[in-house]
Design an enzyme around this catalytic site. Sequence first.
Site, PDB file in Angstrom:
ATOM      1  N   LYS A 225     -17.663  48.335  69.186  1.00  0.00           N
ATOM      2  CA  LYS A 225     -18.649  47.279  68.940  1.00  0.00           C
ATOM      3  C   LYS A 225     -18.527  46.144  69.966  1.00  0.00           C
ATOM      4  O   LYS A 225     -19.482  45.420  70.212  1.00  0.00           O
ATOM      5  CB  LYS A 225     -18.468  46.686  67.529  1.00  0.00           C
ATOM      6  CG  LYS A 225     -18.451  47.679  66.377  1.00  0.00           C
ATOM      7  CD  LYS A 225     -19.795  48.280  66.091  1.00  0.00           C
ATOM      8  CE  LYS A 225     -19.967  48.900  64.718  1.00  0.00           C
ATOM      9  NZ  LYS A 225     -19.099  49.999  64.346  1.00  0.00           N
TER      10      LYS A 225
HETATM   11  C1  LIG Z   1     -19.384  51.203  63.664  1.00  0.00           C
HETATM   12  C2  LIG Z   1     -18.463  52.309  63.925  1.00  0.00           C
HETATM   13  C3  LIG Z   1     -18.904  53.638  63.957  1.00  0.00           C
HETATM   14  C4  LIG Z   1     -20.329  54.019  63.657  1.00  0.00           C
HETATM   15  O1  LIG Z   1     -21.222  53.531  64.606  1.00  0.00           O
HETATM   16  P1  LIG Z   1     -22.783  53.439  64.280  1.00  0.00           P
HETATM   17  O2  LIG Z   1     -23.394  52.775  65.446  1.00  0.00           O
HETATM   18  O3  LIG Z   1     -22.887  52.635  63.028  1.00  0.00           O
HETATM   19  O4  LIG Z   1     -23.240  54.837  64.076  1.00  0.00           O
HETATM   20  C5  LIG Z   1     -17.978  54.622  64.281  1.00  0.00           C
HETATM   21  N1  LIG Z   1     -16.695  54.324  64.526  1.00  0.00           N
HETATM   22  C6  LIG Z   1     -16.228  53.064  64.507  1.00  0.00           C
HETATM   23  C7  LIG Z   1     -14.798  52.810  64.779  1.00  0.00           C
HETATM   24  C8  LIG Z   1     -17.097  52.015  64.210  1.00  0.00           C
HETATM   25  O5  LIG Z   1     -16.624  50.756  64.195  1.00  0.00           O
END
Ligand SMILES: *Cc1c(COP(=O)(O)O)cnc(C)c1O
Length: 495
Positions: free
Chosen positions: A112
């Site tokens: 993120k």
């Molecule tokens: C948010 C997240 C996901 C999923 O990502 P999306 O964009 O919601 O599909 C997968 N792995 C981790 C570690 C995350 O923080």
Amino acid sequence: MVTSYHSTRNKGIQAGAREAVLTGIASDGGLFVRPDLGTEKADLDRILNQSYQENAAYILGLLLPDYTEEELKQAVAAAYTGTFADKAITPLKPVGDLHVLELFHGPTSAFKDVALTMLPQLMSIALQDTEDSAMILTATSGDTGKAALSGFRDVDRTGIAVFYPEGKVSQIQYRQMATQQGSNVKVFAVRGNFDDAQSAVKQLFLDEDLGQWAAGQNIRLSSANSINVGRLVPQVVYYFEAWKQLVNQGVIGRDDKVSFSVPTGNFGDVLAGYYAYRLGLPVKKFVVASNANNVLTEFITTGVYDRNRPFVKTISPSMDILISSNLERLLYYMTDGNTEQVAAWMQELAETGRYEVTPEVLERIRSLFEADYADDAATKETIADVYKEERYVLDPHSAIGYRAGLAKKDDTPMVVLATASPYKFAQDVMQALTGEELGEWDALHRLQELCQDPIPAGLAALENARILHEAVIGVPGMKEAVQGACSLVKNGETA
Ligand SMILES: *Cc1c(COP(=O)(O)O)cnc(C)c1O
């Protein structure tokens, strides 16, 4: 203003890219999309010869036409200078038969960060068009919250309120959020699960009374979730970067295709891959990898999206999601922009928790997307196997991607997106590796003895950090919580 975006549910609800970044979600609850996505292709030769930062500015320019080149260059420099522990930003490493794209070298150790170091820059630029400040409302399944807090902390003319499901994030994730410093931040545990928090936040954006109340103080409410295009577009970049590294490592030729396996929750990350494909990246297929909350596996297999099922709390909490918001954007593209159809499905989903796409749409989706899932036992088995065979430690989310990628691999090289550092989920990772049930700090230190990378500074510092946010609220209390948080909005001009 170039009206380059409109709602997935109504072509008449339009916005330029700057406005779309500022508002986050369209006024009818739809998501902002570009009807002409990919009409202009990315120049692949140029991408092969540019740095991550240059490629980021270039690709953002293709997707956000009303930001100037100069603005994007400055935003990229601010987002990616001194923030990532690896100079490639998203390094690609061969692990067994697959290639792992490490997306977790940013300040909060989850993918993120790639987008949430950038979004505050895009938002600040867009705010210059207005007299307003922005209050960022964020629902989180664990990782978005911390990355958004870190990105927006003390940014002028912004404030941020984060809502996470009480007791449903990892110990480290909880501590990362509850210890967050900054004069413009608020963190709330919400009774319920992530879907409850995300639905409530979406409702708050549509709450006219709240919107007017905020507007009276020159505050706009906006989102740091992947419903915001400003969250989505920075993620498109690393798909090109993965391909670039494969070409430069001699694994594939310039015109060869590559497949991606993506651990998925809200469908944001894998959708960013689809955007890269539309911009001309040579992709064979995407593997949508889920945990036991496998609503997307069923959807891609049968065409039926049905959230009426038990919510399972897993060791991959950031994927504990039953309503994958960004699938709405894929439906828009897979119906050739049929906004009436998308609106009807979304209404069915809201009213009955279920909808079914036509066989034609399903076939189109299946020509590019495959799906698979792993429960906790399978996830742990993969963590243990990959460590035993390759001496590489995967976090639970990345392990799900790895397992699905291996299951669906053909002759085409498969890139697995590693979405979090194993340190972030140290207790479950250690349990998978050795069977030991350790406290979070013991797990962190024991894991370091096995891991390829040192403990990230941000996680090491948590052990002695003070808990600053202890509020636990119900969904009905979220509106009042937002109103309270608005008083913290930082305003550089009046301060
Ligand atoms: C948010 C997240 C996901 C999923 O990502 P999306 O964009 O919601 O599909 C997968 N792995 C981790 C570690 C995350 O923080």
